[in-house]
Structure formats: structure tokens, C-alpha cells
Design a protein around this motif. Structure first.
Motif, short mmCIF file in Angstrom:
data_model
loop_
_atom_site.label_atom_id
_atom_site.label_comp_id
_atom_site.label_asym_id
_atom_site.label_seq_id
_atom_site.Cartn_x
_atom_site.Cartn_y
_atom_site.Cartn_z
N TYR A 56 95.17 -75.07 -53.27
CA TYR A 56 94.71 -74.09 -54.19
C TYR A 56 95.28 -74.94 -55.55
N LYS A 57 94.54 -76.06 -56.13
CA LYS A 57 95.09 -77.05 -57.20
C LYS A 57 95.33 -76.21 -58.24
N ASP A 58 94.03 -75.43 -58.73
CA ASP A 58 94.42 -74.66 -59.96
C ASP A 58 95.57 -73.53 -59.75
N ALA A 59 95.50 -72.79 -58.83
CA ALA A 59 96.84 -72.03 -58.90
C ALA A 59 98.12 -72.71 -58.63
N ALA A 60 98.28 -74.06 -58.20
CA ALA A 60 99.45 -74.62 -57.96
C ALA A 60 99.77 -75.00 -59.52
N LYS A 61 98.90 -75.39 -60.34
CA LYS A 61 99.09 -75.73 -61.61
C LYS A 61 99.69 -74.32 -62.40
N LEU A 62 98.99 -73.34 -62.30
CA LEU A 62 99.36 -72.14 -62.98
C LEU A 62 100.98 -71.68 -62.51
N LEU A 63 101.07 -71.72 -61.32
CA LEU A 63 102.44 -71.63 -60.67
C LEU A 63 103.60 -72.57 -61.26
N ALA A 64 103.28 -73.99 -61.42
CA ALA A 64 104.17 -74.82 -61.86
C ALA A 64 104.40 -74.49 -63.34
N GLU A 65 103.39 -74.15 -64.19
CA GLU A 65 103.96 -73.82 -65.67
C GLU A 65 104.81 -72.46 -65.49
N THR A 66 104.83 -71.52 -64.70
CA THR A 66 105.48 -70.55 -64.74
C THR A 66 107.13 -70.92 -64.21
N LEU A 67 107.13 -71.58 -63.22
CA LEU A 67 108.48 -72.20 -62.51
C LEU A 67 108.97 -72.88 -63.83
N ALA A 68 108.45 -73.74 -64.57
CA ALA A 68 109.19 -74.38 -65.67
C ALA A 68 109.63 -73.45 -66.92
N GLU A 69 108.91 -72.30 -66.90
CA GLU A 69 109.29 -71.25 -68.02
C GLU A 69 110.50 -70.78 -67.25
N GLU A 70 110.52 -70.56 -66.13
CA GLU A 70 111.77 -69.81 -65.44
C GLU A 70 112.98 -70.55 -65.47
N LYS A 71 112.77 -71.90 -65.17
CA LYS A 71 113.92 -72.74 -65.38
C LYS A 71 114.54 -73.02 -66.69
N SER A 72 113.70 -73.05 -67.59
CA SER A 72 113.76 -73.17 -68.91
C SER A 72 114.70 -72.01 -69.39
N THR A 73 114.27 -70.63 -68.85
CA THR A 73 114.88 -69.30 -69.44
C THR A 73 116.44 -69.52 -68.78
N ASP A 74 116.59 -69.81 -67.47
CA ASP A 74 117.86 -70.01 -66.78
C ASP A 74 118.64 -70.97 -67.63
N GLU A 75 118.20 -72.20 -67.90
CA GLU A 75 119.06 -73.10 -68.78
C GLU A 75 119.50 -72.63 -70.27
N LYS A 76 118.82 -71.85 -70.75
CA LYS A 76 118.93 -71.07 -72.20
C LYS A 76 119.83 -69.70 -71.80
N LEU A 77 119.90 -69.34 -70.79
CA LEU A 77 120.97 -68.17 -70.49
C LEU A 77 122.43 -68.80 -70.25
N THR A 78 122.47 -70.01 -69.73
CA THR A 78 123.69 -70.75 -69.42
C THR A 78 124.30 -71.20 -70.47
N GLN A 79 123.10 -71.68 -71.51
CA GLN A 79 123.76 -72.12 -72.95
C GLN A 79 124.60 -71.03 -73.87
N ILE A 80 123.76 -69.97 -73.44
CA ILE A 80 124.37 -68.81 -74.18
C ILE A 80 125.66 -68.34 -73.63
N ALA A 81 125.72 -68.29 -72.55
CA ALA A 81 127.01 -67.91 -71.90
C ALA A 81 128.15 -69.04 -72.27
N GLN A 82 127.70 -70.29 -72.14
CA GLN A 82 128.81 -71.38 -72.51
C GLN A 82 129.21 -71.14 -73.94
N ALA A 83 128.32 -70.88 -74.89
CA ALA A 83 128.68 -70.74 -76.52
C ALA A 83 129.56 -69.60 -76.60
N ALA A 84 129.45 -68.74 -75.81
CA ALA A 84 130.08 -67.39 -75.90
C ALA A 84 131.65 -67.55 -75.37
N ALA A 85 131.77 -68.61 -74.39
CA ALA A 85 133.05 -68.66 -73.72
C ALA A 85 134.20 -69.04 -74.69
#
Length: 158
Positions: free
Chosen positions: A129-158
Motif C-alpha cells: 500500500y504505497k500511497d497509504a505508507a506515504k500518508l502514514l509516514a507524514e502522520t508519524l513525522a508529525e507525531e514525533k515532532s509534537t513529542d519533541e516539542k513537548l520535551t522542549q517545553i518541559a525542559q524550558a520549564a525545569a
């Protein structure tokens, strides 16, 4: 229903994350209202918009992938994580401690999503499912980015 093929497992997991994303659209506004950090509030609101786009992306995936249809189900993992976040909101005084708890709760959700989208992406590739894989990869990248952003927010507040 018993799952006997990789395609059936793919549909099950896709249906599960679809339910999870819907639940997240209900939980994020509550978390944003409970937070006090403007940066955290902005991150929750940004991720709410991304989540709405991710739901649309799942619907697009179904449209472009023959034989794939979302089944009605409830993601019990997200149900539990949302309950944990609500418990924090109900029991922790508004302020820095609650913000820290909300970051942790949000990262638990992100890690669940990262694991699920990573697995779905791998299955989509295996199923061709090549088209599906591409769409899923886009969402996976967004989720990883959000996780990184939350870590940055936590570290800035510490």
C-alpha cells in the motif's frame, strides 16, 4: 471477529488509531484550558489542528487503498490515557505542577501514536500500500515532532 491476515490486522489497527484520534480531539481542548503556560496552550492548540488533519489523512488513506475500510471500534488505550489526563486536571492545582503532568500525559499519548503509526507504516509497506505508507509516514513525522516539542517545553520549564 478473529484476525487471520496482515490486511485484517492493518484494518484493525487503523480503525483503532482512527478512534484514538477522535478521542484526542476531545481531550486536547480540555488540556489546553487546564494549562497555564502559554507555550503549552499553544502547543496543545496546534496539535489539535494537526490531529484534525490526521483524521482527514486516515479518511484519504481509506479512499485510495482498495479493500480498506474503517471499522467502528473504541481505542481503549486512548480512553485510559484520556482518563488519566482528566484525573490530573481534577486533582492537581492549576499551575506549574499541573502543566508538568499534562506534558507527561500528552507524551504518553504521543508515544502510543508513534508506536501505532510506525507499525501501520511497516504493515502498509509489506502489503504494498504505497500511497497509504506515504500518508502514514507524514502522520508519524508529525507525531514525533509534537513529542519533541513537548520535551522542549518541559525542559524550558525545569
Amino acid at each position: 471477529m478473529s484476525i487471520t491476515t496482515l490486511e485484517e490486522l492493518f484494518i484493525h489497527d487503523l480503525s483503532d488509531i482512527y478512534s484514538a484520534e477522535k478521542q484526542i480531539t476531545r481531550a486536547l481542548p480540555k488540556m489546553a484550558r487546564a494549562a497555564t503556560s502559554e507555550t503549552l496552550i499553544a502547543a496543545f492548540n496546534k496539535h489539535l489542528e494537526e490531529t484534525r488533519g490526521q483524521i482527514e489523512r486516515i479518511q484519504q488513506l481509506v479512499d485510495v487503498t482498495e479493500g480498506v475500510k474503517i471499522k467502528r471500534m473504541t481505542c481503549h488505550a486512548l480512553e485510559g490515557l484520556a482518563e488519566e489526563a482528566q484525573e490530573l486536571i481534577d486533582t492537581v492545582e492549576k499551575g506549574e505542577v499541573l502543566d508538568a503532568g499534562l506534558i507527561g500525559a500528552a507524551q504518553k499519548v504521543e508515544h502510543y501514536e508513534i508506536a501505532t503509526y510506525g507499525t501501520l507504516h511497516a504493515m502498509a509497506l509489506k502489503l504494498g500500500y504505497k500511497d497509504a505508507a506515504k500518508l502514514l509516514a507524514e502522520t508519524l513525522a508529525e507525531e514525533k515532532s509534537t513529542d519533541e516539542k513537548l520535551t522542549q517545553i518541559a525542559q524550558a520549564a525545569a
